[in-house]
Write a protein that holds these residues in place. Structure first.
Motif, PDB file in Angstrom:
ATOM      1  N   GLN A  77     -12.350  -0.194  12.663  1.00 17.85           N
ATOM      2  CA  GLN A  77     -11.545  -1.209  13.331  1.00 17.85           C
ATOM      3  C   GLN A  77     -11.550  -2.525  12.547  1.00 17.85           C
ATOM      4  O   GLN A  77     -10.512  -3.180  12.407  1.00 17.85           O
TER       5      GLN A  77
ATOM      6  N   HIS B 228      -8.190  -3.912  10.677  1.00 21.69           N
ATOM      7  CA  HIS B 228      -7.690  -5.259  10.951  1.00 21.69           C
ATOM      8  C   HIS B 228      -7.466  -6.020   9.644  1.00 21.69           C
ATOM      9  O   HIS B 228      -6.417  -6.660   9.450  1.00 21.69           O
ATOM     10  N   GLU B 229      -8.438  -5.952   8.738  1.00 20.33           N
ATOM     11  CA  GLU B 229      -8.325  -6.698   7.482  1.00 20.33           C
ATOM     12  C   GLU B 229      -7.213  -6.132   6.600  1.00 20.33           C
ATOM     13  O   GLU B 229      -6.469  -6.890   5.970  1.00 20.33           O
TER      14      GLU B 229
ATOM     15  N   HIS C 151      -3.840  -7.377   7.659  1.00 22.99           N
ATOM     16  CA  HIS C 151      -3.492  -8.696   7.133  1.00 22.99           C
ATOM     17  C   HIS C 151      -2.725  -8.568   5.816  1.00 22.99           C
ATOM     18  O   HIS C 151      -1.726  -9.261   5.589  1.00 22.99           O
TER      19      HIS C 151
ATOM     20  N   GLU D 292      -3.687 -13.547  13.240  1.00 20.33           N
ATOM     21  CA  GLU D 292      -4.835 -12.783  13.713  1.00 20.33           C
ATOM     22  C   GLU D 292      -4.426 -11.811  14.819  1.00 20.33           C
ATOM     23  O   GLU D 292      -4.831 -10.654  14.835  1.00 20.33           O
TER      24      GLU D 292
ATOM     25  N   ALA E 255      -2.476  -8.990  13.287  1.00 20.85           N
ATOM     26  CA  ALA E 255      -3.360  -8.058  12.587  1.00 20.85           C
ATOM     27  C   ALA E 255      -4.171  -7.226  13.573  1.00 20.85           C
ATOM     28  O   ALA E 255      -4.487  -6.063  13.294  1.00 20.85           O
ATOM     29  N   ASP E 256      -4.516  -7.795  14.733  1.00 21.73           N
ATOM     30  CA  ASP E 256      -5.200  -7.016  15.770  1.00 21.73           C
ATOM     31  C   ASP E 256      -4.337  -5.833  16.197  1.00 21.73           C
ATOM     32  O   ASP E 256      -4.814  -4.698  16.274  1.00 21.73           O
TER      33      ASP E 256
ATOM     34  N   GLY F 275      -3.578  -3.502  13.059  1.00 21.35           N
ATOM     35  CA  GLY F 275      -4.847  -2.934  12.602  1.00 21.35           C
ATOM     36  C   GLY F 275      -5.353  -1.874  13.557  1.00 21.35           C
ATOM     37  O   GLY F 275      -5.904  -0.851  13.141  1.00 21.35           O
ATOM     38  N   LEU F 276      -5.148  -2.114  14.858  1.00 18.15           N
ATOM     39  CA  LEU F 276      -5.544  -1.138  15.870  1.00 18.15           C
ATOM     40  C   LEU F 276      -4.755   0.162  15.692  1.00 18.15           C
ATOM     41  O   LEU F 276      -5.318   1.262  15.758  1.00 18.15           O
TER      42      LEU F 276
ATOM     43  N   ALA G 166     -12.628  -1.192  19.065  1.00 21.63           N
ATOM     44  CA  ALA G 166     -12.212  -2.570  18.788  1.00 21.63           C
ATOM     45  C   ALA G 166     -12.701  -3.505  19.887  1.00 21.63           C
ATOM     46  O   ALA G 166     -13.135  -4.633  19.621  1.00 21.63           O
TER      47      ALA G 166
ATOM     48  N   ARG H 150      -8.709 -12.144  23.184  1.00 27.36           N
ATOM     49  CA  ARG H 150      -8.554 -11.057  22.210  1.00 27.36           C
ATOM     50  C   ARG H 150      -8.867  -9.719  22.856  1.00 27.36           C
ATOM     51  O   ARG H 150      -8.126  -8.737  22.694  1.00 27.36           O
TER      52      ARG H 150
END
Length: 257
Positions: free
Chosen positions: A130, A134-135, A138, A189, A192-193, A196-197, A210, A238
């Motif tokens: 997770q 997420h990274e 980005h 952010e 990306a959450d 990324g998820l 997550a 979040r």
């Protein structure tokens, strides 16, 4: 009148540099090319790893390095499907032996995760998946290029404003940072959450991890700064947003399993 000219000039520059992100569809200010962003990132990555090497802070734990590489390989495979141009990226991941709770992915797929976040939070493979999902999101979403572009626009705006106003306006930079940079960083952010998820779910990592991850991060960092002055969404917000995505993400995860 001079201040109106400044606003007009900045708006014009923003309109010229705006384009839709191919993954999210959101309009972004992009004044930096992908090649420029990747070249800059590759240089910074080499320097970061070189400094870590000199300090003896590049992890030599073969088991941990293999574990991180195995997890990121699964994410990279899905990233190439989500954003096909990333198939040509020179992907790389390093494990840096420092106590900080951090991980990152630069434009072009240059990644690192710190032993501090793995060890202090006792992360499972799903939780590492997770974090790195997420990274990587980005990078896929062009957030690095967007940050570079905003910095260029703000610097140019201050210089132009100083000329037109006949005085130094650099004192306004902290105000501009709060008014412009931080809200967009929080948007990045949150974006990306979400992506990324999905990326991690497609790679077979449990989306529920997550939520557990950010609960651990919240406990480790305390209340932290107010959301208004933070580049990250407040932990409670979040977690609430991640939970709201579970009905959409769990079927993707179950299929990937």
């Amino acid at each position: 009148m001079k201040y109106q000219l400044v606003v007009i000039a900045l708006v014009a520059a923003s309109l010229v540099g705006c384009q839709a992100n191919p993954v999210s569809g959101r309009q972004q200010l992009v004044l930096v090319s992908e090649d420029q962003a990747q070249a800059s990132s590759a240089q910074a990555y080499t320097q970061t790893l070189s400094e870590a090497q000199k300090k003896g802070n590049l992890s030599t734990d073969a088991g941990l390095n293999n574990r991180v590489r195995r997890i990121t390989d699964r994410l990279i495979a899905e990233a190439k499907l989500m954003y096909p141009p990333s198939r040509d990226w020179q992907w790389s991941v390093a494990v840096i032996d420092e106590p900080t709770l951090n991980a990152w992915c630069m434009p072009g797929g240059k990644m690192a995760i710190y032993t501090g976040i793995i060890q202090k939070l006792k992360l499972s493979d799903d939780e590492i998946g997770q974090i790195m999902g997420h990274e990587i999101a980005h990078a896929l979403l062009g957030h690095g290029r967007e940050r570079m572009s905003r910095a260029i626009a703000m610097q140019g705006g201050m210089q132009l404003g100083s000329i037109l106003a006949g005085r130094d306006l650099s004192i306004l930079a902290p105000v501009a940072d709060i008014a412009l940079t931080l809200p967009n960083s929080r948007e990045n952010e949150s974006e990306a959450d979400r992506y990324g998820l999905e990326l991690a779910a497609r790679a077979g990592f449990d989306p529920r991890a997550a939520v557990r991850l950010w609960e651990k991060m919240s406990a480790a960092s305390g209340d932290g700064p107010p959301q208004f002055l933070s580049t990250h969404p407040a932990p409670g917000n979040r977690i609430q947003a991640l939970n709201a995505l579970m009905p959409q993400m769990m079927p993707i995860y179950e299929k990937a399993r």
